[in-house]
Scaffold this active site. Structure first.
Site, PDB file in Angstrom:
ATOM      1  N   LYS A 266      44.114 -17.392 -26.215  1.00  0.00           N
ATOM      2  CA  LYS A 266      43.493 -18.497 -27.106  1.00  0.00           C
ATOM      3  C   LYS A 266      43.273 -17.977 -28.388  1.00  0.00           C
ATOM      4  CE  LYS A 266      39.465 -16.073 -27.166  1.00  0.00           C
ATOM      5  NZ  LYS A 266      38.659 -15.748 -28.221  1.00  0.00           N
TER       6      LYS A 266
ATOM      7  N   THR B 145      36.971 -20.938 -30.056  1.00  0.00           N
ATOM      8  CA  THR B 145      37.632 -20.153 -31.060  1.00  0.00           C
ATOM      9  C   THR B 145      38.580 -20.906 -32.048  1.00  0.00           C
ATOM     10  OG1 THR B 145      38.061 -18.567 -29.126  1.00  0.00           O
ATOM     11  CG2 THR B 145      39.181 -18.040 -31.259  1.00  0.00           C
TER      12      THR B 145
END
Length: 334
Positions: free
Chosen positions: A194, A251
């Site tokens: 991620k 994120t």
């Protein structure tokens, strides 16, 4: 009372020490800070002004610059150092680790030279002495928000269900909720992948490409993550949970994301070296893109976003050209 040693005085390690001080179960908590000067500053000011300004550390948290002092008698060792330094820290810590101590890794990334996950690095580093119980923590969790006591949910994964439950109960607090999982591989891979996707998401924002592009990037990024994770043996539901989709969304969209910040600045045209020189904290995606791409090629898995991020970071490709190449890929079914 369980004695917990937190290895890593960055933002996440400091935040975890603060979070653990609020747990329902009482703990004796020690925090190891690599820089002796910073350790002294935190001990004196009760605040990590370099990596986590604002939240105060309770007086009960002991802060040291020496591993021996932190690890003496520790029953649980919580690693929160950058992934590139994990092996060196665990190896240095080994002489002071009590036999039978348990480990929880909170580092998100792959070891650059070996492509190994953090639990694998940890097992290798500690194996000369004993085979420890190991768990990993991952999920959508900005350090500053967790330290401030804002509601945070994450995943604690271990191949030992009893140990996962034990650590879940040890770490649980009023605003810190952990879900157990036995898919360690999936949880760790998601936590590493991620960060790379967040650099791409930031580049989209830096190029002012709008919300359509960001939504597409996150969606296709998740599909890319799932392809590699499942090829390596992870479960698909892990990628749709907190450690996968949850952390990816946070994120890629959150203003506190270091990886997203790197992407934004790259999109604006700033060189990587200049961006990194002005950052205090580590953006794990920068060092994860290359080993992740190597893993994908070993498995013959197509990861176009990761490939373009790696080209931006390490081959000098412009973000604008990278996005164009993704959009001009051959048309296909979803």
């Amino acid at each position: 009372m369980t004695k917990i040693a937190v290895l890593g005085g960055g933002g996440w390690g400091t935040a975890l020490a603060v979070v653990l001080s609020r747990s329902r179960k009482p703990h004796e908590i020690s925090l190891w800070v690599h820089n002796p000067g910073l350790a002294e500053s935190i001990r004196r000011e009760r605040e990590n002004k370099t990596y986590l300004p604002g939240p105060k550390l309770p007086e009960s948290i002991r802060v040291h610059g020496q591993l021996e002092a932190v690890l003496s008698g520790a029953q649980v060792i919580l690693g929160a150092m950058p992934s590139a330094h994990a092996r060196a820290v665990y190896t240095s810590a080994l002489p002071f680790v009590a036999a039978g101590a348990s480990f929880v890794s909170a580092s998100k990334g792959l070891e650059p030279s070996t492509h190994l996950r953090m639990s694998e690095v940890l097992a290798q580093a500690v194996s000369p002495n004993f085979s420890p119980r190991i768990a990993v923590i991952s999920g959508p969790s900005f350090a500053a928000e967790a330290a401030r006591g804002e509601p945070t949910a994450a995943v604690l994964a271990s191949r030992d269900p009893a140990f996962a439950t034990e650590m879940q109960e040890e770490f649980a607090g009023p605003n810190f909720r952990l879900y157990t999982n036995d898919d360690v591989l999936g949880v760790e891979l998601a936590g590493a992948m991620k960060n790379v996707m967040a650099i791409a998401a930031g580049a989209c924002q830096g190029l002012s490409l709008g919300s359509n592009a960001l939504a597409a990037l996150i969606t296709r990024g998740l599909a890319e993550m799932a392809r590699l994770a499942m090829a390596l043996g992870a479960r698909p539901e892990t990628l749709s949970g907190l450690a996968g989709l949850g952390d990816l969304v946070l994120t890629c969209t959150g203003s506190l994301s270091r990886n997203r910040f790197v992407g934004i600045e790259l999109g604006k045209g700033r060189p990587l070296r200049e961006i990194m020189a002005n950052m205090r904290m580590v953006a794990e995606g920068v060092n994860t893109a290359a080993p992740l791409l190597a893993l994908a090629r070993e498995q013959r898995i197509d990861m176009p976003i990761t490939e373009q991020v790696d080209a931006i970071l390490h081959a000098g490709k412009s973000p604008k050209d990278a996005i164009r190449d993704i959009m001009e890929r051959p048309l296909k079914r979803e």
